[in-house]
Design an enzyme around this catalytic site. Sequence first.
Site, PDB file in Angstrom:
ATOM      1  N   TYR A   1      43.468  26.164  38.094  1.00 20.94           N
ATOM      2  CA  TYR A   1      42.151  25.983  37.499  1.00 20.94           C
ATOM      3  C   TYR A   1      41.891  24.503  37.227  1.00 20.94           C
ATOM      4  O   TYR A   1      40.804  23.979  37.542  1.00 20.94           O
ATOM      5  CB  TYR A   1      42.074  26.786  36.202  1.00 20.94           C
ATOM      6  CG  TYR A   1      40.746  26.703  35.495  1.00 20.94           C
ATOM      7  CD1 TYR A   1      39.634  27.385  35.973  1.00 20.94           C
ATOM      8  CD2 TYR A   1      40.603  25.954  34.325  1.00 20.94           C
ATOM      9  CE1 TYR A   1      38.415  27.318  35.317  1.00 20.94           C
ATOM     10  CE2 TYR A   1      39.391  25.885  33.661  1.00 20.94           C
ATOM     11  CZ  TYR A   1      38.295  26.565  34.161  1.00 20.94           C
ATOM     12  OH  TYR A   1      37.088  26.493  33.505  1.00 20.94           O
TER      13      TYR A   1
ATOM     14  N   VAL B   1      35.519  27.106  25.007  1.00 22.30           N
ATOM     15  CA  VAL B   1      34.466  27.882  24.355  1.00 22.30           C
ATOM     16  C   VAL B   1      34.962  29.325  24.238  1.00 22.30           C
ATOM     17  O   VAL B   1      35.504  29.863  25.208  1.00 22.30           O
ATOM     18  CB  VAL B   1      33.166  27.832  25.179  1.00 22.30           C
ATOM     19  CG1 VAL B   1      32.041  28.555  24.449  1.00 22.30           C
ATOM     20  CG2 VAL B   1      32.765  26.386  25.488  1.00 22.30           C
TER      21      VAL B   1
ATOM     22  N   ASP C   1      26.290  35.249  45.533  1.00 26.40           N
ATOM     23  CA  ASP C   1      27.711  34.948  45.664  1.00 26.40           C
ATOM     24  C   ASP C   1      27.781  33.484  46.073  1.00 26.40           C
ATOM     25  O   ASP C   1      27.385  33.121  47.182  1.00 26.40           O
ATOM     26  CB  ASP C   1      28.346  35.848  46.729  1.00 26.40           C
ATOM     27  CG  ASP C   1      29.798  35.497  47.028  1.00 26.40           C
ATOM     28  OD1 ASP C   1      30.301  34.476  46.514  1.00 26.40           O
ATOM     29  OD2 ASP C   1      30.429  36.240  47.809  1.00 26.40           O
TER      30      ASP C   1
END
Length: 263
Positions: A157, A192, A61
């Site tokens: 983001y 992508v 993590d």
Amino acid sequence: MAGLDLTGRVALVTGAARGLGAGAAQALAAAGARVMIADVAKDVGEQTAAGIEGAAFAELDVTDDAQWESVVAHTVSELGGLDVVVNNAGIEVTSLIADAEPDAHRAMFDVNLLGTLLGTKHAFRAMRPGGAAGNGGAVINVASVAADIAFPAIAGYSATKSGVDRLTRVAAMESGKLGYGVRVNCIHPGLVPTDMGVKLAVETSGLGLFESPDAAVGAVVELTPSGRLADVSDIADGIVFLASDQSRFVNGVGLQVDGGMGM
């Protein structure tokens, strides 16, 4: 990537169970590196590692400092060193700013930004003189074309990936000033069609920003001079370049591998 030789080097790639991370791990291994696949997805990560000669898997993590310390130590012990760290792990939250959910964005900030910071921290500690590996090396942080363009519904983001770019440049300067011998660069991939890329197309069209997922993809292609989406191999080859001696005087940069979308 043909012509780039990483024989004898050890690379740790986060978020490497699938998608771009798996592609980067495969490309690094093809260039001769021994690779540690690090991911929270244990079953998939172990399968990915099993398909790459000489690779190993470690559950990680990236937001957990203690896990980073343990995984880096395990990598050095298991694979015989540490020369390359690719901070690829990331998540994307699609949301209009007016509808932003704080908890979802905090989780994204933790993975994308804090995870990259911690990965760079532990790379430095291991690679610098006196560290467990101690031979310098290369850190490659995965940013995004989202750091360079204004695309709707990915404000959070985009902010994290812009932060990755800034973090990279400061890290390169610190490494140089303190004599760590570690180059730090980031790569800005274009869109992508991995699970994350498909999710973005579906969700932005679901918000009414585009007529359909295909229309969302078409809008991206229209903004891209190369006239197509990126392939995983396009980005993976850029990562191998930044890990190799061919980029030995490339430091503190954001390499745009986006077909010109972010120019």
